[in-house]
Design a protein around this motif. Structure first.
Motif, PDB file in Angstrom:
ATOM      1  N   ALA A  85      33.643 113.607  12.713  1.00 49.06           N
ATOM      2  CA  ALA A  85      33.962 112.642  11.647  1.00 49.06           C
ATOM      3  C   ALA A  85      33.314 111.279  11.900  1.00 49.06           C
ATOM      4  N   LEU A  86      32.037 111.294  12.288  1.00 50.02           N
ATOM      5  CA  LEU A  86      31.302 110.051  12.510  1.00 50.02           C
ATOM      6  C   LEU A  86      30.535 109.663  11.248  1.00 50.02           C
ATOM      7  N   TYR A  87      30.270 108.374  11.115  1.00 48.66           N
ATOM      8  CA  TYR A  87      29.479 107.884   9.986  1.00 48.66           C
ATOM      9  C   TYR A  87      27.998 108.005  10.352  1.00 48.66           C
ATOM     10  N   PRO A  88      27.249 108.884   9.693  1.00 51.71           N
ATOM     11  CA  PRO A  88      25.864 109.157  10.113  1.00 51.71           C
ATOM     12  C   PRO A  88      24.925 107.975   9.954  1.00 51.71           C
ATOM     13  N   HIS A  89      25.233 107.035   9.029  1.00 50.47           N
ATOM     14  CA  HIS A  89      24.340 105.902   8.802  1.00 50.47           C
ATOM     15  C   HIS A  89      24.615 104.743   9.752  1.00 50.47           C
ATOM     16  N   MET A  90      25.694 104.852  10.552  1.00 52.38           N
ATOM     17  CA  MET A  90      26.058 103.785  11.485  1.00 52.38           C
ATOM     18  C   MET A  90      25.587 104.109  12.893  1.00 52.38           C
ATOM     19  N   SER A  91      25.324 103.075  13.672  1.00 47.74           N
ATOM     20  CA  SER A  91      24.993 103.262  15.084  1.00 47.74           C
ATOM     21  C   SER A  91      26.245 103.692  15.845  1.00 47.74           C
ATOM     22  N   VAL A  92      26.037 104.156  17.069  1.00 47.97           N
ATOM     23  CA  VAL A  92      27.165 104.500  17.933  1.00 47.97           C
ATOM     24  C   VAL A  92      28.076 103.292  18.104  1.00 47.97           C
ATOM     25  N   ARG A  93      27.480 102.125  18.302  1.00 50.32           N
ATOM     26  CA  ARG A  93      28.259 100.895  18.481  1.00 50.32           C
ATOM     27  C   ARG A  93      29.183 100.654  17.283  1.00 50.32           C
ATOM     28  N   ASN A  94      28.630 100.784  16.091  1.00 50.64           N
ATOM     29  CA  ASN A  94      29.418 100.500  14.888  1.00 50.64           C
ATOM     30  C   ASN A  94      30.439 101.598  14.606  1.00 50.64           C
ATOM     31  N   ASN A  95      30.125 102.848  14.976  1.00 54.37           N
ATOM     32  CA  ASN A  95      31.108 103.917  14.829  1.00 54.37           C
ATOM     33  C   ASN A  95      32.334 103.655  15.707  1.00 54.37           C
ATOM     34  N   ILE A  96      32.078 103.264  16.953  1.00 53.72           N
ATOM     35  CA  ILE A  96      33.188 102.995  17.871  1.00 53.72           C
ATOM     36  C   ILE A  96      33.979 101.762  17.415  1.00 53.72           C
ATOM     37  N   ALA A  97      33.271 100.787  16.905  1.00 59.26           N
ATOM     38  CA  ALA A  97      33.913  99.523  16.516  1.00 59.26           C
ATOM     39  C   ALA A  97      34.644  99.602  15.183  1.00 59.26           C
ATOM     40  N   PHE A  98      34.390 100.635  14.396  1.00 58.49           N
ATOM     41  CA  PHE A  98      34.887 100.678  13.024  1.00 58.49           C
ATOM     42  C   PHE A  98      36.396 100.438  12.884  1.00 58.49           C
ATOM     43  N   PRO A  99      37.267 101.119  13.649  1.00 53.82           N
ATOM     44  CA  PRO A  99      38.712 100.873  13.473  1.00 53.82           C
ATOM     45  C   PRO A  99      39.121  99.446  13.811  1.00 53.82           C
ATOM     46  N   LEU A 100      38.391  98.802  14.741  1.00 56.78           N
ATOM     47  CA  LEU A 100      38.720  97.423  15.100  1.00 56.78           C
ATOM     48  C   LEU A 100      38.304  96.463  13.988  1.00 56.78           C
ATOM     49  N   LYS A 101      37.146  96.737  13.380  1.00 57.79           N
ATOM     50  CA  LYS A 101      36.705  95.899  12.268  1.00 57.79           C
ATOM     51  C   LYS A 101      37.665  96.024  11.084  1.00 57.79           C
ATOM     52  N   MET A 102      38.145  97.233  10.840  1.00 52.25           N
ATOM     53  CA  MET A 102      39.066  97.444   9.729  1.00 52.25           C
ATOM     54  C   MET A 102      40.397  96.738   9.953  1.00 52.25           C
ATOM     55  N   SER A 103      40.785  96.562  11.215  1.00 52.86           N
ATOM     56  CA  SER A 103      42.044  95.868  11.510  1.00 52.86           C
ATOM     57  C   SER A 103      41.870  94.363  11.651  1.00 52.86           C
TER      58      SER A 103
END
Length: 332
Positions: A85-103
């Motif tokens: 369930a990774l976002y293919p257009h995002m880098s690994v960094r942004n995939n890992i960071a995604f829940p933190l950015k959303m919060s």
């Protein structure tokens, strides 16, 4: 803290009961594996804990707080699925960071948590790559990293290694076990593979048709199965379960003997048999032997044992290692 308690928890879909009323205690920092055959309710039970399914009855406590009606996001848990369930257009960094950015976390905090997770998971060199440039194991580590940065009370893994090949599954088992020791956080892991359960768990919960058959450490379940289901499910190859006259002579309805607890002789023994299949695995050889009056018996032998298909051999079970079960399938 990550204590989780289930009190008389049940789940039904219409008239079909998937999880009868069960009780279970999971201690803080424990690695607990739910194991059982397909359709036994293990993933449903995990989803009840996560809040992705509503319970039909009972109460779920996390650190002593009743979270039965709480939304998943408020339970302080992180889930890792079979699908990355990774976002293919995002880098690994942004995939890992995604829940933190959303919060709404601060950027400096996000960067630190992402870098810390990447270091733990050996992903630092891949932070600027996209998921399509990674192997299956690396993508699964990214999914785990996305869970780590949330610093949850517990991690919930739903068959996370099923999409990987055998060699990679073995590597990832080691990595997840090491991760548990590093993070010292509660982990609940669902699998149908009892080898994963035996090699990873502090405590195994064996499920069958939604019921908990037995709870214990891997060696407790292996050495002292409480019923026929656990005896036949835990162990690879599985325990030999024998009924009829051999069981009657042991004053039982069924007897069980592990493949490694049977002695082999070419001159004489308790059970005379003919070798049908030899599985040579290097250090071990598994012999499948058709025995007179007993049926097919699997024996674990030394890797360089010299036997051939069709050869007559004699088997003698170690009486001290014999398991006896009554007519209801319970240990005697």
């Amino acid at each position: 803290m990550g204590n989780i308690t289930l009190h008389k928890v049940s789940k039904s879909f219409g008239s079909s009961t998937i999880i009868p009323r069960i009780d279970l205690d999971i201690a803080d920092a424990e690695f607990v594996v739910f194991v059982g055959p397909s359709g036994c309710g293990k993933s449903t039970l995990l989803r009840l804990i996560a809040g992705l399914e509503d319970v039909s009855g009972g109460t779920i406590f996390i650190d002593g707080k009743d979270v039965t009606k709480e939304a998943p996001a408020k339970r302080g848990l992180a889930m890792v699925f079979q699908s990355y369930a990774l976002y293919p257009h995002m880098s690994v960094r942004n995939n890992i960071a995604f829940p933190l950015k959303m919060s709404g976390e601060d950027k400096a905090v996000i960067d630190k948590k992402v870098n810390d997770a990447a270091r733990v998971l050996n992903l630092t060199a891949y932070l600027d790559r996209r998921p399509g440039q990674l192997s299956g194991g690396q993508r699964q580590r990214v999914a785990i990293g996305r869970a780590i940065v949330r610093q949850p009370k517990a991690f919930l893994f739903d068959e996370p290694l099923s999409n990987l090949d055998a060699a990679l599954r073995g590597t990832m088992r080691l990595e997840i076990s090491e991760l548990h020791h590093q993070l010292n956080t509660t982990m609940i892991y669902v699998t149908h593979d009892q080898v994963e359960a035996m090699t990873m768990a502090d405590k195994i919960v064996v499920l069958n048709a939604g019921n908990i058959e037995q709870v214990g450490t891997p060696l407790e379940l292996y050495r002292n199965p409480q019923n026929l289901f656990v005896a036949g499910f835990i162990g690879s190859p599985k325990m030999n379960l024998i009924s009829g006259n051999p069981a009657s002579r042991a004053n039982a309805a069924t007897i069980g003997i592990r493949p490694e607890h049977i002695n082999i002789s070419k001159s004489g023994g308790d059970w005379k048999g003919t070798v049908s299949v030899s599985e040579h695995l290097g250090a071990d050889t598994f012999l499948h032997v058709n025995t007179e009056g007993v049926g097919q018996v699997t024996v674990r032998a030394d890797g360089d044992i010299a036997v051939e298909h069709g050869e007559t051999i004699y088997l003698s079970p170690d009486q001290a290692k014999l398991h006896r079960f009554n007519a209801e399938g319970r240990v005697m």
